[in-house]
Design a protein around this motif. Sequence first.
Motif, PDB file in Angstrom:
ATOM      1  N   ARG A  98       0.836  -1.211   0.000  1.00 59.82           N
ATOM      2  CA  ARG A  98       0.000   0.000   0.000  1.00 59.82           C
ATOM      3  C   ARG A  98       0.869   1.259   0.000  1.00 59.82           C
ATOM      4  O   ARG A  98       0.556   2.230  -0.699  1.00 59.82           O
ATOM      5  CB  ARG A  98      -0.903  -0.018   1.236  1.00 59.82           C
ATOM      6  CG  ARG A  98      -1.928   1.099   1.264  1.00 59.82           C
ATOM      7  CD  ARG A  98      -3.106   0.785   0.349  1.00 59.82           C
ATOM      8  NE  ARG A  98      -4.106   1.834   0.427  1.00 59.82           N
ATOM      9  CZ  ARG A  98      -4.176   2.868  -0.410  1.00 59.82           C
ATOM     10  NH1 ARG A  98      -3.311   2.967  -1.408  1.00 59.82           N
ATOM     11  NH2 ARG A  98      -5.115   3.775  -0.288  1.00 59.82           N
ATOM     12  N   ILE A 150       0.960   4.264  -2.793  1.00 55.82           N
ATOM     13  CA  ILE A 150       0.825   5.694  -2.492  1.00 55.82           C
ATOM     14  C   ILE A 150       2.032   6.459  -3.027  1.00 55.82           C
ATOM     15  O   ILE A 150       1.891   7.554  -3.587  1.00 55.82           O
ATOM     16  CB  ILE A 150       0.670   5.909  -0.972  1.00 55.82           C
ATOM     17  CG1 ILE A 150      -0.655   5.291  -0.488  1.00 55.82           C
ATOM     18  CG2 ILE A 150       0.721   7.397  -0.629  1.00 55.82           C
ATOM     19  CD1 ILE A 150      -0.807   5.284   1.024  1.00 55.82           C
ATOM     20  N   MET A 169      -3.989  10.781   6.159  1.00 53.83           N
ATOM     21  CA  MET A 169      -4.087   9.323   6.149  1.00 53.83           C
ATOM     22  C   MET A 169      -4.630   8.775   7.461  1.00 53.83           C
ATOM     23  O   MET A 169      -4.629   9.447   8.492  1.00 53.83           O
ATOM     24  CB  MET A 169      -2.696   8.711   5.897  1.00 53.83           C
ATOM     25  CG  MET A 169      -2.028   9.199   4.636  1.00 53.83           C
ATOM     26  SD  MET A 169      -0.394   8.495   4.382  1.00 53.83           S
ATOM     27  CE  MET A 169       0.178   9.512   3.000  1.00 53.83           C
ATOM     28  N   HIS A 222      -6.095   8.403   2.276  1.00 59.32           N
ATOM     29  CA  HIS A 222      -5.522   7.062   2.209  1.00 59.32           C
ATOM     30  C   HIS A 222      -5.727   6.325   3.530  1.00 59.32           C
ATOM     31  O   HIS A 222      -5.360   6.824   4.591  1.00 59.32           O
ATOM     32  CB  HIS A 222      -4.030   7.129   1.885  1.00 59.32           C
ATOM     33  CG  HIS A 222      -3.716   7.903   0.641  1.00 59.32           C
ATOM     34  ND1 HIS A 222      -3.968   7.410  -0.622  1.00 59.32           N
ATOM     35  CD2 HIS A 222      -3.196   9.155   0.472  1.00 59.32           C
ATOM     36  CE1 HIS A 222      -3.601   8.308  -1.517  1.00 59.32           C
ATOM     37  NE2 HIS A 222      -3.140   9.372  -0.886  1.00 59.32           N
ATOM     38  N   HIS A 223      -6.312   5.138   3.449  1.00 60.64           N
ATOM     39  CA  HIS A 223      -6.510   4.284   4.616  1.00 60.64           C
ATOM     40  C   HIS A 223      -5.584   3.073   4.499  1.00 60.64           C
ATOM     41  O   HIS A 223      -5.618   2.365   3.487  1.00 60.64           O
ATOM     42  CB  HIS A 223      -7.963   3.820   4.706  1.00 60.64           C
ATOM     43  CG  HIS A 223      -8.937   4.942   4.954  1.00 60.64           C
ATOM     44  ND1 HIS A 223      -9.413   5.249   6.213  1.00 60.64           N
ATOM     45  CD2 HIS A 223      -9.499   5.834   4.101  1.00 60.64           C
ATOM     46  CE1 HIS A 223     -10.243   6.279   6.122  1.00 60.64           C
ATOM     47  NE2 HIS A 223     -10.314   6.654   4.853  1.00 60.64           N
TER      48      HIS A 223
END
Length: 308
Positions: free
Chosen positions: A43, A47, A71, A198-199
């Motif tokens: 992830r 990003i 985030m 963003h998670h």
Amino acid sequence: MATTVKTPDTTVDLAKAFAESGIGEVLDQLERELVGLGPVKARIREIAALLLVDKLRRDLGLTSETPTLHMSFTGNPGTGKTTVALRMADILHRLGYIRSNHLISVTRDDLVGQYIGHTAPKTKEILKKAMGGVLFIDEAYYLYRPENERDYGQEAIEILLQVMENRREDLVVILAGYADRMERFFASNPGFRSRIAHHVEFPDYAPEELMAIAELMLARQNYRFSDDARDAFRRYIATRMQQPHFANARSIRNALDRARLRQAVRLFQSRDRLLTADDLMTIDAGEILASRVFSGGAGSRAAAERHP
């Protein structure tokens, strides 16, 4: 009639841009620092790729608006959230999204005051320190306490939301905590959810990963397990994971600190003989098996985190 967008007659060398940015070094460092966490690392790479491409688009004039970079990191304690936040600050800095790679880590107590007029100055002072970098708010859901009508957390939340929107070109906020509590927090504070771009979900470590973490932690301090101690520590991990307040790598670090203490006591008790470097480096099985984790009983389990 369809609208035609005219683009500059320019080519971009993405590989060169990636190399010059230095973010590859940061990603490699993250790989070395953290055992496992494959989904998290993937992830973060995604990003990083998005941010690099966005930077190239801005350089070509294809976009001008600063993207939302705030985030949310969710997961149990000891799963590497702070370490990943530090590396994310490096990535954001190297790509020019923030002025500095400094990270300010805070909790509710750093932001919320205890009386009227106390919260705003505290929150603004923290934001001032974090400006130009990353603000990492651990256990962010404690900011919101609806059961207490006189709680001042809401004031801190309102200030944070305003800054996250109006100063997003100069500050990135990362909210962290348990997944279920963060979900309830976002449900109660939709302003936060709408500002989070963003998670990232952090899984718990598997037993073999925790063992690798233990070996790595010891090696960094020039310690090592004896063969029997290694087997004992595998048993420790399996037992400790079933007990309350287990905190992944944090619990492993605490257990190793106690083992090192027990080793020092053992060596001191035999101080009438000369010690070798091997003596000073080796953790024996006894240092592991002396843990209260193996003694059983509710009281011992409750004390496990304090006395690994």
